[in-house]
Design a protein around this motif. Structure first.
Motif, PDB file in Angstrom:
ATOM      1  N   TYR A  31       0.773  -1.200  -0.041  1.00 45.57           N
ATOM      2  CA  TYR A  31      -0.004  -0.046   0.101  1.00 45.57           C
ATOM      3  C   TYR A  31       0.868   1.251   0.072  1.00 45.57           C
ATOM      4  N   ARG A  32       0.573   2.142  -1.050  1.00 44.13           N
ATOM      5  CA  ARG A  32       1.483   3.316  -1.148  1.00 44.13           C
ATOM      6  C   ARG A  32       0.521   4.446  -1.233  1.00 44.13           C
ATOM      7  N   PHE A  33       0.906   5.525  -0.332  1.00 45.44           N
ATOM      8  CA  PHE A  33       0.321   6.798  -0.320  1.00 45.44           C
ATOM      9  C   PHE A  33       1.178   7.854  -1.099  1.00 45.44           C
ATOM     10  N   LEU A  34       0.786   8.393  -2.063  1.00 46.28           N
ATOM     11  CA  LEU A  34       1.407   9.283  -2.892  1.00 46.28           C
ATOM     12  C   LEU A  34       0.791  10.692  -2.676  1.00 46.28           C
ATOM     13  N   PRO A  35       1.542  11.908  -2.291  1.00 48.10           N
ATOM     14  CA  PRO A  35       0.875  13.309  -2.406  1.00 48.10           C
ATOM     15  C   PRO A  35       0.355  13.486  -3.768  1.00 48.10           C
ATOM     16  N   GLY A  36      -0.522  14.244  -4.053  1.00 49.37           N
ATOM     17  CA  GLY A  36      -1.241  14.398  -5.379  1.00 49.37           C
ATOM     18  C   GLY A  36      -2.070  13.294  -5.754  1.00 49.37           C
ATOM     19  N   VAL A  37      -2.114  12.322  -5.070  1.00 46.68           N
ATOM     20  CA  VAL A  37      -2.923  11.092  -5.043  1.00 46.68           C
ATOM     21  C   VAL A  37      -3.787  10.754  -4.009  1.00 46.68           C
ATOM     22  N   THR A  38      -3.280  10.569  -2.989  1.00 49.66           N
ATOM     23  CA  THR A  38      -3.973  10.471  -1.664  1.00 49.66           C
ATOM     24  C   THR A  38      -3.803  11.669  -0.893  1.00 49.66           C
ATOM     25  N   LYS A  39      -4.555  11.987   0.208  1.00 52.31           N
ATOM     26  CA  LYS A  39      -4.565  13.264   0.799  1.00 52.31           C
ATOM     27  C   LYS A  39      -3.670  13.002   2.189  1.00 52.31           C
ATOM     28  N   GLY A  40      -2.359  13.108   1.897  1.00 51.23           N
ATOM     29  CA  GLY A  40      -1.522  12.564   3.022  1.00 51.23           C
ATOM     30  C   GLY A  40      -0.231  12.746   2.395  1.00 51.23           C
ATOM     31  N   GLU A  41       0.615  12.550   3.477  1.00 50.40           N
ATOM     32  CA  GLU A  41       2.103  12.454   3.129  1.00 50.40           C
ATOM     33  C   GLU A  41       2.562  11.065   2.463  1.00 50.40           C
ATOM     34  N   GLY A  42       3.689  11.067   1.918  1.00 46.94           N
ATOM     35  CA  GLY A  42       4.238   9.695   1.141  1.00 46.94           C
ATOM     36  C   GLY A  42       4.332   8.721   2.275  1.00 46.94           C
ATOM     37  N   LEU A  43       3.903   7.481   1.955  1.00 50.90           N
ATOM     38  CA  LEU A  43       3.986   6.387   2.944  1.00 50.90           C
ATOM     39  C   LEU A  43       3.937   4.979   2.080  1.00 50.90           C
ATOM     40  N   PHE A  44       4.745   4.048   2.762  1.00 48.62           N
ATOM     41  CA  PHE A  44       4.612   2.605   2.178  1.00 48.62           C
ATOM     42  C   PHE A  44       4.299   1.843   3.411  1.00 48.62           C
ATOM     43  N   MET A  45       3.486   0.756   3.268  1.00 46.49           N
ATOM     44  CA  MET A  45       3.176  -0.154   4.318  1.00 46.49           C
ATOM     45  C   MET A  45       2.667  -1.498   3.828  1.00 46.49           C
ATOM     46  N   ALA A  46       3.117  -2.220   4.512  1.00 45.85           N
ATOM     47  CA  ALA A  46       2.852  -3.837   4.090  1.00 45.85           C
ATOM     48  C   ALA A  46       2.538  -4.710   5.161  1.00 45.85           C
ATOM     49  N   ALA A  47       1.599  -5.929   5.286  1.00 47.64           N
ATOM     50  CA  ALA A  47       1.385  -6.677   6.373  1.00 47.64           C
ATOM     51  C   ALA A  47       1.693  -7.943   5.966  1.00 47.64           C
ATOM     52  N   LEU A  48       2.656  -8.563   6.923  1.00 47.26           N
ATOM     53  CA  LEU A  48       3.121  -9.923   6.679  1.00 47.26           C
ATOM     54  C   LEU A  48       2.965 -10.789   7.741  1.00 47.26           C
ATOM     55  N   ARG A  49       2.729 -12.060   7.459  1.00 53.43           N
ATOM     56  CA  ARG A  49       2.665 -13.010   8.550  1.00 53.43           C
ATOM     57  C   ARG A  49       3.723 -14.043   8.373  1.00 53.43           C
ATOM     58  N   LYS A  50       4.176 -14.321   9.738  1.00 50.10           N
ATOM     59  CA  LYS A  50       5.053 -15.470   9.973  1.00 50.10           C
ATOM     60  C   LYS A  50       4.763 -16.729   9.963  1.00 50.10           C
ATOM     61  N   ASN A  51       5.265 -17.555   8.653  1.00 53.31           N
ATOM     62  CA  ASN A  51       4.283 -18.810   8.487  1.00 53.31           C
ATOM     63  C   ASN A  51       4.507 -19.637   9.704  1.00 53.31           C
ATOM     64  N   GLY A  52       3.756 -20.820   9.851  1.00 53.64           N
ATOM     65  CA  GLY A  52       3.809 -21.552  10.834  1.00 53.64           C
ATOM     66  C   GLY A  52       2.516 -21.798  11.675  1.00 53.64           C
ATOM     67  N   GLN A  53       2.562 -22.741  12.502  1.00 58.18           N
ATOM     68  CA  GLN A  53       1.316 -22.774  13.360  1.00 58.18           C
ATOM     69  C   GLN A  53       1.090 -21.697  14.317  1.00 58.18           C
ATOM     70  N   LYS A  54       0.055 -20.987  14.332  1.00 55.91           N
ATOM     71  CA  LYS A  54      -0.156 -19.759  15.179  1.00 55.91           C
ATOM     72  C   LYS A  54      -0.153 -19.970  16.538  1.00 55.91           C
ATOM     73  N   GLU A  55       0.831 -19.232  17.344  1.00 53.00           N
ATOM     74  CA  GLU A  55       0.960 -19.529  18.686  1.00 53.00           C
ATOM     75  C   GLU A  55       0.772 -17.764  19.227  1.00 53.00           C
ATOM     76  N   THR A  56       0.753 -17.626  20.501  1.00 53.51           N
ATOM     77  CA  THR A  56       0.618 -16.326  20.847  1.00 53.51           C
ATOM     78  C   THR A  56       1.630 -16.117  22.106  1.00 53.51           C
ATOM     79  N   ALA A  57       1.959 -14.915  22.208  1.00 55.23           N
ATOM     80  CA  ALA A  57       2.902 -14.350  23.240  1.00 55.23           C
ATOM     81  C   ALA A  57       2.503 -13.798  24.402  1.00 55.23           C
ATOM     82  N   THR A  58       1.135 -14.038  24.271  1.00 55.41           N
ATOM     83  CA  THR A  58       0.527 -13.619  25.642  1.00 55.41           C
ATOM     84  C   THR A  58       0.852 -14.521  26.918  1.00 55.41           C
ATOM     85  N   SER A  59       1.266 -15.518  26.713  1.00 58.43           N
ATOM     86  CA  SER A  59       1.725 -16.327  27.698  1.00 58.43           C
ATOM     87  C   SER A  59       3.035 -15.662  28.671  1.00 58.43           C
ATOM     88  N   ILE A  60       3.630 -14.781  27.996  1.00 60.82           N
ATOM     89  CA  ILE A  60       4.553 -13.975  28.679  1.00 60.82           C
ATOM     90  C   ILE A  60       3.980 -13.341  29.783  1.00 60.82           C
TER      91      ILE A  60
END
Length: 470
Positions: free
Chosen positions: A276-305
């Protein structure tokens, strides 16, 4: 704007003449939009708020018609809102899309705190956030902004990514808003233009991969990594996401967006993945790039900490309870907290956060956590600024003095104020529109202003009218 020739030629080749023309218009001919994000734990959105243009990817974000002098708004200093450019609030949308139960999250490069406070507004209740900043001076600014926001489920640390990798700590969500070449800030920061170079782009790309590689060691199986830059080039953006996917084994996740938002996808030929790219002149905001990624493997939670405790944490809690029974009455729900003591400082730690706080205190440099209650001085406990701004502060525990607009600014400049004659002696909460700003100590013939020296407003000017956008 005198853009570097190498930047112009590379970017035009990457995004095409048509899109580059829109970007150039946005950079050179459009004023950067002003926007804020409301703190939903402190401020209820009113009708006059909803009449403003909402930022569609963040329920708490809104564009302003003009940029007021935020420095002179007491509600800004009280943490009722955060001044943040709109594109960065897209983090809220990503977290809402994938996180539905309490998590432990790490913001690896968090200063000054915009995305950390964004995350607090998006994460489910009961979550814990560690906001980290490697640079010491910037970490102090981060701690200030986190305390103003007032969410007790936060820990602020001052460490390098490698320290987290060595700590053995594991997180459900990690944000890597990495240092970058800053192309997205060109229209707001002339220094960003002057300091840009192709070599700096290469240096940033290498550093970004180092940070992500360390963060990856701390991410739980099935955990979410959000990668973010404020730059346009593909070297720091798509090429790095591709590297994370191929070298680390990440799955690149889609996020639902609306066409009218003006968000652009991948611009790198041969890489048609959901980013996802945000470009001044196209989106109403400053320049930004963002991506969401998942670590493959069986889902565990860190909340046990959060269920682990060590002897150090238990000892500190007991010492704190013995020496500061009074301080628990300063919280609205004291049974939800453990009291920890470090030196003469008393801190209230949310019980679900107790384990991770203990681990962080042992493995990392913690500079703020939970609610700082106060400092023991003789028979007194001097209440802390962070207490006054916390959403867990029991305002009925202290007498209060309501300040006018001009007196509120004088207080925030750490000037002496004359309190009403009937004000009780001792510690007093100074409020503006009913909102706590901090403490003074009334000693009868005068009052000592306890606002932190390093937080004070340095400008002596006082506007004629309240400048608040709320």
């Amino acid at each position: 704007m005198n853009l570097p020739e190498s930047f112009t030629s590379y970017t035009k080749a990457l995004i095409g003449d048509g899109l580059f023309g829109k970007l150039l218009h946005g950079l050179t001919d459009e004023e950067p939009p002003a926007s804020i994000r409301i703190n939903g734990m402190k401020h209820h959105i009113h009708d006059e708020d909803t009449s403003r243009q909402a930022i569609p990817w963040c329920e708490y974000g809104m564009y302003l018609d003009k940029r007021p002098a935020f420095t002179f708004d007491p509600l800004f200093h009280a943490g009722h809102y955060y001044v943040q450019e709109a594109s960065s609030m897209f983090l809220h949308h990503i977290l809402k899309s994938y996180i539905s139960s309490p998590v432990i999250m790490l913001d690896m490069c968090a200063a000054p705190g915009g995305k950390s406070t964004t995350a607090m507004g998006a994460l489910p209740e009961g979550s814990t956030l560690i906001a980290n900043e490697p640079v010491r001076q910037r970490s102090q600014i981060l701690a200030e902004n986190i305390q103003k926001w007032g969410n007790p489920g936060t820990i602020v640390t001052n460490n390098y990514p490698k320290d987290f990798a060595k700590s053995g700590m594991v997180f459900d969500v990690i944000l890597c808003d990495v240092p970058c070449s800053g192309e997205g800030m060109f229209r707001k920061d002339e220094d960003a233009v002057r300091e840009w170079s192709t070599q700096n782009v290469e240096n940033c790309r290498n550093l970004q991969r180092e940070i992500v590689a360390q963060a990856w060691k701390c991410l739980s199986e099935g955990g979410l990594l959000v990668y973010s830059t404020c730059t346009f080039n593909a070297k720091e953006n798509e090429e790095n996401v591709k590297w994370i996917s191929e070298e680390l084994g990440a799955e690149i996740l889609p996020v639902a967006i609306e066409e009218q938002w003006g968000i652009t996808g991948s611009l790198l030929k041969g890489f048609q993945k959901p980013v996802y790219r945000f470009l001044p002149g196209v989106t109403k905001g400053e320049g930004l790039f963002m991506a969401a990624l998942r670590k493959n493997g069986q889902k565990e939670t860190a909340t046990s900490i959060g269920k682990k405790k060590n002897k150090k944490e238990k000892k500190e809690r007991n010492n704190g309870i013995k020496s500061a029974q009074l301080a628990t009455s300063w919280l609205t729900a004291p049974d939800n907290f453990n009291i920890a003591q470090s030196g003469n400082t008393l801190t209230a730690i949310p019980k679900p956060m107790a384990g991770i706080y203990a681990t962080a205190s042992e493995k990392l440099k913690v500079i703020h956590a939970g609610v700082t209650l106060g400092t023991i001085k003789g028979k007194d406990i001097i209440p802390a600024q962070g207490l006054a701004l916390s959403t867990e502060f029991n305002t009925a525990a202290f007498p209060s003095v309501e300040l006018s607009y001009s007196d509120a600014l004088r207080y925030l400049r750490k000037e002496a104020l004359s309190l009403p004659e009937d004000t009780p002696q001792g510690f007093v909460v100074m409020t503006y529109h009913g909102t706590p700003l901090g403490f003074s100590k009334n000693i009868g013939n005068r009052a000592n202003n306890l606002y932190p020296q390093e937080w004070k407003i340095k400008s002596a000017r006082i506007p004629d009218n309240d400048v608040s956008p709320l």
